[in-house]
Design an enzyme around this catalytic site. Sequence first.
Site, PDB file in Angstrom:
ATOM      1  N   LEU A  52     -12.090  -1.737   5.721  1.00  0.00           N
ATOM      2  CA  LEU A  52     -13.402  -1.466   6.701  1.00  0.00           C
ATOM      3  C   LEU A  52     -13.657   0.082   6.739  1.00  0.00           C
ATOM      4  O   LEU A  52     -14.550   0.392   7.468  1.00  0.00           O
ATOM      5  CB  LEU A  52     -12.788  -2.097   8.230  1.00  0.00           C
ATOM      6  CG  LEU A  52     -12.858  -3.584   8.301  1.00  0.00           C
ATOM      7  CD1 LEU A  52     -12.242  -4.104   9.733  1.00  0.00           C
ATOM      8  CD2 LEU A  52     -13.977  -4.266   7.921  1.00  0.00           C
TER       9      LEU A  52
ATOM     10  N   ASP B 203     -10.489  -8.443  -0.998  1.00  0.00           N
ATOM     11  CA  ASP B 203     -10.432  -7.001  -1.436  1.00  0.00           C
ATOM     12  C   ASP B 203     -11.993  -6.473  -1.199  1.00  0.00           C
ATOM     13  O   ASP B 203     -12.173  -5.713  -1.875  1.00  0.00           O
ATOM     14  CB  ASP B 203      -9.966  -7.030  -2.751  1.00  0.00           C
ATOM     15  CG  ASP B 203      -9.771  -5.683  -2.970  1.00  0.00           C
ATOM     16  OD1 ASP B 203      -9.726  -4.692  -2.080  1.00  0.00           O
ATOM     17  OD2 ASP B 203      -9.026  -5.348  -4.041  1.00  0.00           O
TER      18      ASP B 203
ATOM     19  N   ASP C 282      -1.819  -0.476   0.092  1.00  0.00           N
ATOM     20  CA  ASP C 282      -2.982  -1.049  -0.936  1.00  0.00           C
ATOM     21  C   ASP C 282      -3.957   0.097  -1.171  1.00  0.00           C
ATOM     22  O   ASP C 282      -4.279   0.876  -0.384  1.00  0.00           O
ATOM     23  CB  ASP C 282      -3.846  -2.243  -0.260  1.00  0.00           C
ATOM     24  CG  ASP C 282      -5.008  -2.615  -1.181  1.00  0.00           C
ATOM     25  OD1 ASP C 282      -4.408  -3.033  -2.345  1.00  0.00           O
ATOM     26  OD2 ASP C 282      -5.935  -2.372  -0.988  1.00  0.00           O
TER      27      ASP C 282
HETATM   28  O1  DOR Z   1     -10.740  -1.800  -6.303  1.00  0.00           O
HETATM   29  C1  DOR Z   1     -10.192  -1.596  -5.281  1.00  0.00           C
HETATM   30  N1  DOR Z   1     -10.695  -0.700  -4.423  1.00  0.00           N
HETATM   31  N2  DOR Z   1      -8.651  -1.701  -5.371  1.00  0.00           N
HETATM   32  C2  DOR Z   1      -7.988  -1.082  -4.338  1.00  0.00           C
HETATM   33  O2  DOR Z   1      -6.858  -1.197  -4.701  1.00  0.00           O
HETATM   34  C3  DOR Z   1      -8.640  -0.342  -3.197  1.00  0.00           C
HETATM   35  C4  DOR Z   1      -9.766  -0.527  -3.057  1.00  0.00           C
HETATM   36  C5  DOR Z   1     -10.686   0.343  -2.215  1.00  0.00           C
HETATM   37  O3  DOR Z   1      -9.787   0.930  -1.169  1.00  0.00           O
HETATM   38  O4  DOR Z   1     -11.729   0.768  -2.475  1.00  0.00           O
HETATM   39 ZN    ZN Z   2      -5.295  -2.999  -4.050  1.00  0.00          ZN
END
Ligand code: DOR
Ligand code: ZN
Length: 440
Positions: free
Chosen positions: A59, A303, A150
Site C-alpha cells: 500500500l 503482490d 517481503d
Molecule cells: O516485484 C516485487 N515488488 N516483488 C517484491 O518482493 C517487492 C515488491 C515491491 O515492493 O515493489
Molecule cells: Zn516479495
Amino acid sequence: MSSFVLTGARILGAAKTDIVITDGVVAEVAPGASAPGATRIDADGLVALPGLVDLHTHLREPGREDAETVESGSRAAALGGYTAVCAMANTDPVADTAGVVEQVYRLGRDAGLAHVQPIGAVTVGLAGERLAELGAMADSAAAVRIFSDDGHCVSDPRLMRRALEYVKAFDGVIAQHAEEPRLTAGAQMHEGEWSARLGLTGWPAVAEEAIIARDVLLAEHVGARLHICHVSTAGSVEILRWAKARGIRVTAEVTPHHLLLTDALAESYDPVFKVNPPLRTDADVAALRAALADGVVDVVATDHAPHTVEDKECEWPYARPGMLGLQTALPVVLHTMLDPALLDGGGEPGPARLDWDGVAERMSRRPARIAGLAGHGRDPAPGVPANLTLVDPAARVTVDGGEIASRSRNTPYAGRTLPGRVVATFLAGAPTVLDGKAQR
Ligand code: DOR
Ligand code: ZN
C-alpha cells in the site's frame, strides 16, 4: 443501520436466492426474503462470494504516497472484490514498530473501504540483521500475526530460526520472500533461454527453491508456522508437496501474474513485465496452476506492487520490480482456473480447474484463516458478518489503464479481455462498491 436485499444472487454459483443484510450481518438467505425498508439490489444471476482476502498487498503508505496510499489501495481492493488486505511492511519508515503498524491500521479503518491488516517486518529496517519488536507489534492495536521482510529474503538461517521460535509463542506466522540473495545479485529476469537471448542477468529458479527447502526444514525443527510468498517455480511446488506430506506447518501463495504470464514477455523490454520473483516459463505456469488446483499451493495473493511512472517507465535494468494486481486478480484467476463451463466458455482450456467454491476457498476462506481474520472468509449465511462480493460471470472486461483506482498505472494486463466483473462489494454490511463503482 441500513438493510439491503440482494435479489437473485447465486451463492458460490448455486441456485438463485435472496440475501438480506441488516446491521452489518447476513440476516436471512431464502428466495423471497426481505426486510422492512431494505434497499433492493438487483443481483439477478450474479455469483455471491465471501469477500476476497489478500495476504500480500503493497500500500506504500507511509513514505511513497505518490505511488499508492492506504485509501487508494483499499479502493482498488474493494473494486477488485476484496474486503480485507494484508499490508506489506516495506514502507518508509518500515513497519517494524508498534507505532507504524498502528498508523497503517488506523489509516485503513478511517478509509473504510476494506479491512487493512498490517504485516510487521521480521527484522529492523528489513536489514536482515536484528529481529524487529515482533511481540510489541503483536500486542499493539493492529494485532499483527503475519511478519515478513517481503522485498527482501530473511537469508540468515539463524535469524530465520529465531523469528520462527518467537512467533510460535502466539501462533504467528513468518511469510518468507524466498530468494537466496547471493544467487540473484544483479538479476533482471528469470534465468533461462530468454535471459540468454535478451542479454539480461538471470534469476535462477534454484535461488527460490533453496530457501524454501531450508525454511520448511527450519519450520519442522521449530514446529512453527511458515508461509511462502509468491511461489513461482515447478521445483518449489515439489518441495512444498514433500513438506506438506510430512506434516510441516507450511502454507504458500501464488500470484495471478505467475498463473498467466511468462518470461517470453520480456522480449518487449517493457518493464511493466519486470517483477520479483520474475515471470517464469510455460512449464512453471502449468505446475503452479496444477498446484493451486490440488491444494499444494493454498491461496492466490496479489503482490499488488504500485510504482510511479518515474520508477517504472525507464530502461529495464533501472525499473523497479512489481505490478498492480488488486483490480485484476479475480478475472485472471477465473480466466486461468475456473472450469470454462461455469463461464460460458470464456476461460483458457487446461486440465487444472476450480469451481466457484474452489475460488472462494483460495481467494477468501483460506487466506482469512492464515491471517486469522475471523470476520472474513465466511460464506454468506445467517449470522455471518456481511463481507461479500457479487460477480457477474457473464461479463468480459477489457483492462483499461484509465479505470485503475490505484495511484499507479503499472498493470501488465492493459488491453487484455478477461472474464468476470465485480459488480458490488459489501464491507460489514455497507456497500464499498455498487454497480462497479466505489462508494467513497
Ligand atoms: O516485484 C516485487 N515488488 N516483488 C517484491 O518482493 C517487492 C515488491 C515491491 O515492493 O515493489
Ligand atoms: Zn516479495
